[in-house]
Structures are given as structure tokens and as C-alpha cells.
Design a protein around this motif. Sequence first.
Motif, short mmCIF file in Angstrom:
data_model
loop_
_atom_site.label_atom_id
_atom_site.label_comp_id
_atom_site.label_asym_id
_atom_site.label_seq_id
_atom_site.Cartn_x
_atom_site.Cartn_y
_atom_site.Cartn_z
N VAL A 182 38.19 65.72 59.84
CA VAL A 182 38.37 64.73 60.88
C VAL A 182 39.47 65.13 61.86
CG1 VAL A 182 39.01 62.34 61.34
CG2 VAL A 182 37.51 62.87 59.43
N TYR A 183 40.61 65.54 61.37
CA TYR A 183 41.77 65.77 62.23
C TYR A 183 42.09 67.24 62.47
CZ TYR A 183 42.66 60.86 61.29
OH TYR A 183 42.53 59.50 61.16
N GLY A 184 41.64 68.12 61.62
CA GLY A 184 42.02 69.52 61.75
C GLY A 184 43.41 69.79 61.24
N HIS A 185 43.97 68.85 60.46
CA HIS A 185 45.29 69.01 59.88
C HIS A 185 45.16 69.13 58.36
CE1 HIS A 185 46.78 68.05 63.74
NE2 HIS A 185 46.82 66.74 63.62
N LYS A 186 46.13 69.78 57.76
CA LYS A 186 46.19 69.86 56.30
C LYS A 186 47.13 68.78 55.79
CE LYS A 186 45.84 74.89 56.00
NZ LYS A 186 46.55 76.09 55.55
N LEU A 187 46.81 68.23 54.65
CA LEU A 187 47.71 67.32 53.96
C LEU A 187 48.21 68.03 52.72
CD1 LEU A 187 45.80 63.92 54.11
CD2 LEU A 187 47.72 64.64 55.50
N GLN A 188 49.51 68.08 52.54
CA GLN A 188 50.09 68.69 51.35
C GLN A 188 50.78 67.59 50.55
OE1 GLN A 188 52.74 71.69 52.84
NE2 GLN A 188 51.09 73.15 53.19
N VAL B 141 55.98 60.99 45.34
CA VAL B 141 55.06 61.90 46.02
C VAL B 141 55.47 62.01 47.49
CG1 VAL B 141 52.67 62.28 46.71
CG2 VAL B 141 53.18 61.33 44.45
N ILE B 142 55.54 63.23 47.96
CA ILE B 142 55.87 63.52 49.35
C ILE B 142 54.61 64.08 50.01
CG2 ILE B 142 57.38 64.81 50.91
CD1 ILE B 142 58.81 62.81 48.97
N VAL B 143 54.24 63.52 51.15
CA VAL B 143 53.06 63.97 51.88
C VAL B 143 53.51 64.67 53.15
CG1 VAL B 143 50.92 63.26 52.99
CG2 VAL B 143 51.76 62.00 51.00
N ARG B 144 52.99 65.87 53.37
CA ARG B 144 53.27 66.61 54.59
C ARG B 144 51.98 66.78 55.37
NH1 ARG B 144 56.64 70.40 51.25
NH2 ARG B 144 58.76 69.69 51.58
N VAL B 145 52.04 66.50 56.66
CA VAL B 145 50.92 66.75 57.57
C VAL B 145 51.24 68.06 58.27
CG1 VAL B 145 49.59 65.87 59.51
CG2 VAL B 145 50.60 64.27 57.87
N VAL B 146 50.36 69.05 58.08
CA VAL B 146 50.61 70.40 58.57
C VAL B 146 49.50 70.81 59.53
CG1 VAL B 146 50.91 72.81 57.86
CG2 VAL B 146 51.76 70.98 56.40
N ASN B 147 49.88 71.44 60.65
CA ASN B 147 48.91 71.99 61.59
C ASN B 147 48.20 73.14 60.89
OD1 ASN B 147 47.57 73.47 63.61
ND2 ASN B 147 49.05 72.82 65.15
N SER B 148 46.89 73.07 60.75
CA SER B 148 46.14 74.07 59.99
C SER B 148 46.13 75.44 60.67
CB SER B 148 44.71 73.59 59.73
OG SER B 148 44.07 73.32 60.94
N LYS B 149 46.35 75.49 61.97
CA LYS B 149 46.33 76.77 62.67
C LYS B 149 47.67 77.49 62.62
CE LYS B 149 42.70 75.26 65.73
NZ LYS B 149 42.35 74.74 67.04
N THR B 150 48.76 76.73 62.78
CA THR B 150 50.09 77.35 62.85
C THR B 150 50.92 77.14 61.58
OG1 THR B 150 51.10 75.38 63.82
CG2 THR B 150 50.17 77.01 65.34
N ASN B 151 50.45 76.32 60.65
CA ASN B 151 51.18 75.95 59.43
C ASN B 151 52.52 75.29 59.73
OD1 ASN B 151 49.26 76.68 57.54
ND2 ASN B 151 49.94 78.81 57.51
N GLU B 152 52.64 74.68 60.89
CA GLU B 152 53.84 73.95 61.27
C GLU B 152 53.76 72.53 60.70
OE1 GLU B 152 55.98 72.21 65.32
OE2 GLU B 152 54.12 73.34 65.45
N VAL B 153 54.88 72.07 60.10
CA VAL B 153 54.92 70.72 59.57
C VAL B 153 55.01 69.74 60.73
CG1 VAL B 153 56.19 69.08 58.13
CG2 VAL B 153 56.00 71.46 57.41
N ILE B 154 54.00 68.89 60.85
CA ILE B 154 53.96 67.90 61.93
C ILE B 154 54.75 66.66 61.53
CG2 ILE B 154 52.44 66.39 63.26
CD1 ILE B 154 50.26 68.55 62.87
#
Length: 126
Positions: A70-76, A86-99
Motif C-alpha cells: 500500500v505505502y511502499g514503506h517497510k515496518l520494522q 514494542v517499537i515500530v519503525r517506518v522505513v523508506n524501502s528504497k533508501t532505508n531511511e527511518v521516517i
Amino acid sequence: MNTISMIGKTSAMDGTSVSSSFEATKKVKAQAESINKLPDSAAEVTENISQSIEDTKADVQELQRLSDMVYGHKLQFNVNEDLDKVIVRVVNSKTNEVIREIPSEEVQKFQSRLKQQIGLLFDEVI
């Protein structure tokens, strides 16, 4: 991507569709029923814990798949050992930058310091 929600299904404007399964609802109902039943032995408790861990891992993978689609982002998903949360990180899947990190790093540090301060005041939890 704009979406139109229908019963049991979400359709995107580009024609793709994402089925929201009723299996998840069935799983939740089954888990609720099993909560009311107390385990008979330690082996059953161990089995329930391992099953719960497997279910959680499967749910996390499903969330990751849906997020990527849906978003093109990774959830870690990580566990902060100091806070037992639990800690959730939203990461840009292309650059691996933590959003974004939920809760934020500042909040985690604050909670950790607060936990340490409470530990200085009290010796045990009743």
C-alpha cells in the motif's frame, strides 16, 4: 493510491484489490475462546506460548506485506529490552531511511529514565 472500501474487500483506483480476510476475525474469536480455558499442564502453557509467538510473527509478516503493497514503506518491529515494549519503525524501502519511530527515541529515553528513578524509590513491586 485512492481506495474504495467495500464489505470484505478494498479496491484501489488502479484496479488492484486487497482482500481483507474473515480468517483474521475467526482467529481472534478462537483466541478469545482459548483465553477463557485454563491450561492443564506446564507443557500446554509452553505450547500456547510458542503458538502465540508463531501467530505474532505471522501477523507481523502480514502487516509488513500490506504496508509494502500500500505505502511502499517497510515496518520494522523491535522490542526495547529496557522498557519491555514494542517499537515500530517506518522505513523508506528504497533508501532505508527511518521516517518515523513509534514511540519516538526521546520518549523511549524519558520512559527509561523514569523507570530508573522509580527503581531508586521502590525496592519491589507488589
